[in-house]
Enzyme design. Structure first.
Site, mmCIF file in Angstrom:
data_model
loop_
_atom_site.group_PDB
_atom_site.id
_atom_site.type_symbol
_atom_site.label_atom_id
_atom_site.label_comp_id
_atom_site.label_asym_id
_atom_site.label_seq_id
_atom_site.Cartn_x
_atom_site.Cartn_y
_atom_site.Cartn_z
ATOM 1 N N HIS A 17 0.836 -1.205 0.000
ATOM 2 C CA HIS A 17 0.000 0.000 0.000
ATOM 3 C C HIS A 17 0.867 1.250 0.000
ATOM 4 O O HIS A 17 1.233 1.757 1.062
ATOM 5 C CB HIS A 17 -0.905 -0.010 1.233
ATOM 6 N N HIS A 33 -4.178 3.118 -3.364
ATOM 7 C CA HIS A 33 -4.368 2.642 -1.989
ATOM 8 C C HIS A 33 -3.646 1.312 -1.753
ATOM 9 O O HIS A 33 -2.788 1.227 -0.878
ATOM 10 C CB HIS A 33 -5.851 2.483 -1.669
ATOM 11 N N GLU A 57 -16.978 -4.405 24.702
ATOM 12 C CA GLU A 57 -16.128 -5.586 24.809
ATOM 13 C C GLU A 57 -14.967 -5.557 23.824
ATOM 14 O O GLU A 57 -13.850 -5.967 24.158
ATOM 15 C CB GLU A 57 -16.955 -6.857 24.591
ATOM 16 N N HIS A 105 -27.334 -15.760 25.232
ATOM 17 C CA HIS A 105 -26.188 -15.528 26.117
ATOM 18 C C HIS A 105 -25.394 -16.799 26.421
ATOM 19 O O HIS A 105 -24.373 -16.716 27.087
ATOM 20 C CB HIS A 105 -26.672 -14.917 27.436
#
Lengths: 711, 711
Positions: free
Chosen positions: B56, B291, B445, B507
């Site tokens: 890059h 890029h 988190e 969960h």
């Protein structure tokens, strides 16, 4: 208890801080029955959590007022047909407050009985600990893991805008529903919601109205210990319309005015900051003590007394409340009737669009679509499977108009965009249309996956989108919910191994295939060539209740001799058969052709006969009849697996495993393959060791097991 | 090419939009050698990516000016000792631009030769495709996966503030380094960076200065297709100081003024929006074409000509550039000398703190710390392992002062906070101190895990923090980098199975243990009782280069008969031995005691003898000598594994597997265990089936393998 009555000072709408114009609709005064309904919701949440001795009463008690106003004054829905296509969508992103939603569904007449409420959080009930879309009528998406519901709501709103762009015609406003979403501080902190909010602002989703429960409390107590940012300013930075209702506990007029205002802002998504008191009415109101624990018995009684209910009774609903809500439900049913009539009329003027829409809503793909899947002969050129995937999209996008694609800013690498694709964009940008079928998700993998869950839940589109396989891990939280909520979404996961080469270990997945193979109800496909890639799409598109991850290569792959779509859709098949084989080599994706070369080399250099099995999808192979599976992996022949990734999980299908239980390396990919010995020689060496190790031992197929798993 | 020269109009600082006061320091004029240095960096990036035919070049070419100003005018570092504790930290969050960083490291005299630059992205080089902390001197953290580096920088800045709060004394400003971070649009879009930015704003990290490369280009082209939010307004909402430098390509004075301004804002983190031209100097500058692809040969030559370099030569560094940078490096070395003298003087006045600091920097734990680990007798009460973990923290936090704990807003559930803990907070909040050792991460988190990577990289603290095991998945991207970059971080992952009960399938982890077990260099511990929990902490704390995940229960667990710390730190050991056993039951965590009960039941009801193995950590067991492993899992006895989670991966240690390859259920946990048959009866049934299935077959231990894995 001043907080329990309406504030004395100020007119009905004095507490709304406005950023835009407020609509002219007259706000009707609220009466005692409204208060009664609100308190009924609160007490049902108190009773259910108390009975379960588990759950979160705080959010339902704080958000009962806004729920009442929203559901009874604004939302269009028919409890007798939760699938009405143009219903308003509601998402409880703070899903732990689900007793709020269950109470509402019950009161409005969805198929959720008082017994269901009494069974809150009990085994096999329709009222589990967090809302699950597939089990409970009226639940649009599965929430609880924070931030997900918010991003799902963005997906639902995108789908609405896309459906409107596709199907609405002058005089036929078929899709104009709103998507409403409640979220709390936890959701506001989660990155997945931030990503989705930025995307929604860019996309100017005017029919998305969210309500932020600003109660100042999270599990650690006061949110000031970790969360002091200016949330509304942040949403303004994303391009959202914002409103603040200061007294969300009492000021129903202000709530109504705020929602009305947001409805009139059609070029931006909206967020209403609703300042509420968590656990309103409890002795512990306004504290963390009511967030995740049921109220104590005396507190339950106190709440009931305070709200004029009999403290000795539980699960009581005054008939006026049922009457009020059933009336609104009847109005919703009537609106659905009107809509159905509009749809019938639409058929006469726009037959093709009508039929397409009706088919889409039925969940059926167009007849014969699969004939468009490309097939390949062994003599065809070697092509990277990401390019093979592009070829599929190029062929099928016309015949499956509900397919929408996209990428997390890797379009040219993921090859997810067919040539004449139109971007889904607000037309004023000049780079797309509302009816566009290509989504620019930005570098937002987690939101992308969660938005796809919302898109799939809407019912008019099938979402696919791309990123590198390694970065599907960023989206693990959302992919898990795709699987749990049984939606059909497709992850086009390119650059699927050390074969991506120079980008190196930071980008080379090792654990990723294992991770998602271990996830229940998730198909992980790793096709080895063109026919297998078509097979992967076939299964991904026809499995209505299962998400798929297609692991695709950056590097070119030859077309196999024996691959067909028909074989590959069995999950695993014999790619090279050989009588009296001494070993079976089982492999996936880019390593299958190397394994086939190894088989040739074993024969030529060592006089050893090897079979080769290609196993593009474990989950699908697992579902085949045992007889077939034993044909693929017969008794008597030791099996060696080969995959350039973690060996974990391969023990299920093989006796010995060749893989990569370490991180990769940055270099041109052929050198990386050589370094780690994924070459015909490296495979042969291990095949010989495997044969030697099992010599003189009776070898049972790994398909034979002592007992069945619980599924 | 007007963009290549300084803008004619406007004074040197006219392009800085200021939000705060600007410092008084005089800005020295920049000269030709500065331009030469900047262009040298650009051309090295062009040459290295061209030679590698990969990489890059765009970001290095655009960010060379700010790098030059930052590294040569501001940053304190000694290339001869990259470990100097008070060095300024630099993080390239847009890690794909790593040739920028490699060029700088080389030019300033780090141990990175011109040959290393020529080996960019080649096998086993010190210059891999993205920066890896453990391989390349001067790289602080491993970056590339977008957003991670930004969050790491927040961690490094927290660690600096915590070290300053702990060790600085009047006259001893031992820790006052800055943390600088470059990030691009991709990082700005990622949720993990958003979470970390919100946290950094709350924590008022004044020594954190970030530079946002506003080049308007990402892989999909113009960022306007997906990213139109007001980034600076968002950062202001987080509580950051913001500055805009409009001409980041040329206006070195404005860049310098902006950094100086940010240094003087001591109560907020800062972000400088630096508008640059990606691929500055290339024919394709300002487009996505520069890029992620090397420049074409003629473009390389054109760039060199444009910058006054010989177009026929490659990898050329003018001596003036080396001289300039080596002079700055020498100044950095002198500053380290001064600091070392300060530290010596500190020893005389603050002996205890000095010794503690020197020990921490050596990476050694205090002598005899492990004696503080709690131990348990079988007669001790049944306790949830999350509480056992709390007991460990309670016992060891005094003897290991570098241990810092925290939670993602689940403090009371994760039990991560010892009783007299002080929060790490800006003192003005009145709820903590800079020297505090408990971090309130908020419901973030992913940022938590990435911040921990930064904390661990700083060198003065060992981070531990809590969330539910299921939500460690939200942090998968960061946990992967913990493992790859070999840092010691500890995830206290409670509520580790269906044993969490009522919260239900949203969960309850199923795939999570398998996922992280498949991740290389990551210890997953699932202790079965108190001694095993202490063992898990012992290994987590003494494994300097490996992250750990401690999977802990919500529900109580009895203390086992034969568990000891010494046994458990082998990863697996015989919990119940029995001569002439017909089956070995291998299990972890909450299922071990049920397996032991099953062994009793098998004996009593069926006359069948079963051994039981507890296997709290696969990774550690794998590392034991084969002889030991065969003692634990001997030949001749079939092995049945039992774990209330995906069976995937257990095939490595067992012949048959009892687990849960589906989602769980919401109900009181004992009912969930019964539903899925994780009971002595359910285990016995499968043990009998296993014995039956292997009757008459020679049974080899799963430890015996045909060949070794590549590690």
């Amino acid at each position: 208890m001043a907080r329990l009555v309406k504030p004395a000072a100020g007119g009905p709408r004095s507490n709304v801080l406005r950023n835009g114009d407020v609509g002219d609709a007259a706000i009707m005064p609220y009466s005692e029955v409204d208060t009664l309904a609100i308190n009924t919701i609160r007490i049902l949440a108190v009773d259910a959590t108390f009975k379960a001795n588990s759950g979160h009463p705080g959010a339902p008690m704080g958000m009962a007022p806004v729920s009442h106003v929203l559901f009874n004054k604004f939302m269009n829905f028919n409890p007798k047909n939760p699938d009405w296509a143009n219903r308003d969508r509601f998402v409880l992103s703070n899903g732990h407050g689900c007793m709020l939603q269950y109470a509402l569904l019950h009161l409005f007449g969805y198929d959720l009985s008082m017994d269901d409420l009494k069974n809150f959080r009990q085994l096999d009930s329709k009222t589990p600990g967090h809302p699950e879309a597939h089990d409970t009528p009226g639940i649009e998406v599965t929430t609880g893991p924070l931030g997900q519901g918010f991003a799902n709501a963005v997906g639902l709103a995108i789908a609405q805008a896309q459906a409107a762009g596709t199907f609405n015609k002058p005089g036929y406003d078929l899709f104009n529903n709103y998507t409403y979403c409640f979220f709390g501080d936890g959701c506001a902190m989660e990155g997945v919601a931030s990503e989705a909010a930025s995307m929604a602002g860019h996309l100017k989703l005017g029919n998305l109205i969210t309500i932020y429960d600003d109660n100042g409390i999270s599990i650690d107590g006061d949110t000031k210990c970790a969360f002091t940012e200016d949330v509304m300013k942040r949403y303004e930075a994303y391009g959202w319309h914002t409103v603040h209702v200061k007294d969300g506990d009492n000021d129903l007029e202000a709530i109504e005015a705020a929602i009305r205002e947001c409805q009139q802002v059609i070029d931006k998504p909206s967020v209403i900051k609703l300042t509420t008191t968590i656990g309103f009415g409890s002795k512990l109101q306004g504290t963390g003590g009511v967030h995740g624990n049921p109220l104590k018995a005396d507190d339950c009684q106190g709440v009931k007394s305070l709200f004029g209910f009999n403290p000795e009774e539980s699960f009581v609903v005054p008939q006026q409340v049922y009457d009020l809500y059933h009336q609104h439900a009847a109005e919703g049913a009537a609106k659905e009737q009107e809509w159905n009539q509009l749809l019938q009329k639409y058929a006469s003027e726009h037959k093709a669009e009508h039929d397409d829409l009706v088919r889409r809503l039925s969940g059926k793909l167009p007849e014969g679509w699969e004939k468009s899947l490309p097939t390949y002969k062994p003599s065809d050129a070697a092509i990277a499977s990401r390019k093979l995937s592009e070829a599929v999209l190029e062929k099928i996008h016309d015949v499956i108009p509900e397919l929408v694609s996209g990428s997390a800013d890797l379009t040219g690498s993921n090859n997810t965009r067919w040539k004449n694709a139109v971007d889904f964009q607000p037309p004023e940008y000049g780079i797309g249309e509302w009816s566009g079928r290509y989504l620019r998700y930005g570098v937002r993998e987690h939101a992308m996956a969660a938005v796809m869950n919302g898109l799939a839940a809407y019912g008019t589109v099938i979402p696919a989108s791309g990123t590198f396989l390694n970065f599907v891990s960023y989206a693990a939280g959302a992919v898990r919910l795709s699987a749990l909520s049984r939606v059909r979404v497709i992850h086009v996961a390119t650059h699927d191994s050390i074969g991506l080469g120079e980008d190196g270990p930071t980008h080379q997945p090792i654990e990723t295939l294992t991770h998602f193979r271990a996830l229940p109800n998730c198909m992980v496909w790793r096709p080895a060539d063109g026919n297998e890639t078509s097979a992967a799409y076939y299964m991904a598109l026809t499995s209505k209740h299962t998400p798929s991850i297609l692991a695709l290569t950056r590097q070119n792959l030859p077309q196999l001799e024996n691959s067909t779509i028909e074989s590959a859709i069995k999950g695993a098949y014999v790619a090279v058969d050989a009588p009296n084989a001494a070993v079976t080599l089982i492999s996936t994706g880019s390593e299958v052709s190397i394994a086939i070369d190894a088989a040739t080399s074993l024969k030529e250099k060592h006089g050893v006969v090897a079979r080769v099995v290609s196993a593009p999808c474990f989950e699908v192979f697992d579902a085949q009849p045992k007889e077939y599976k034993l044909q693929v992996l017969p008794d008597g022949i030791p099996v060696l697996s080969i995959e350039a990734a973690s060996t974990m999980g391969w023990e299920r299908y093989s006796h010995e495993q060749f893989g990569l239980n370490r991180f990769g390396a940055s270099a041109p990919y052929k050198q990386v393959y050589e370094k780690f010995e994924f070459t015909p020689e490296g495979i042969s060496k291990r095949a010989l060791a495997t044969i030697d190790f099992y010599k003189g031992h009776s070898v049972r197929s790994p398909i034979n097991r002592a007992f069945q798993q619980i599924l």
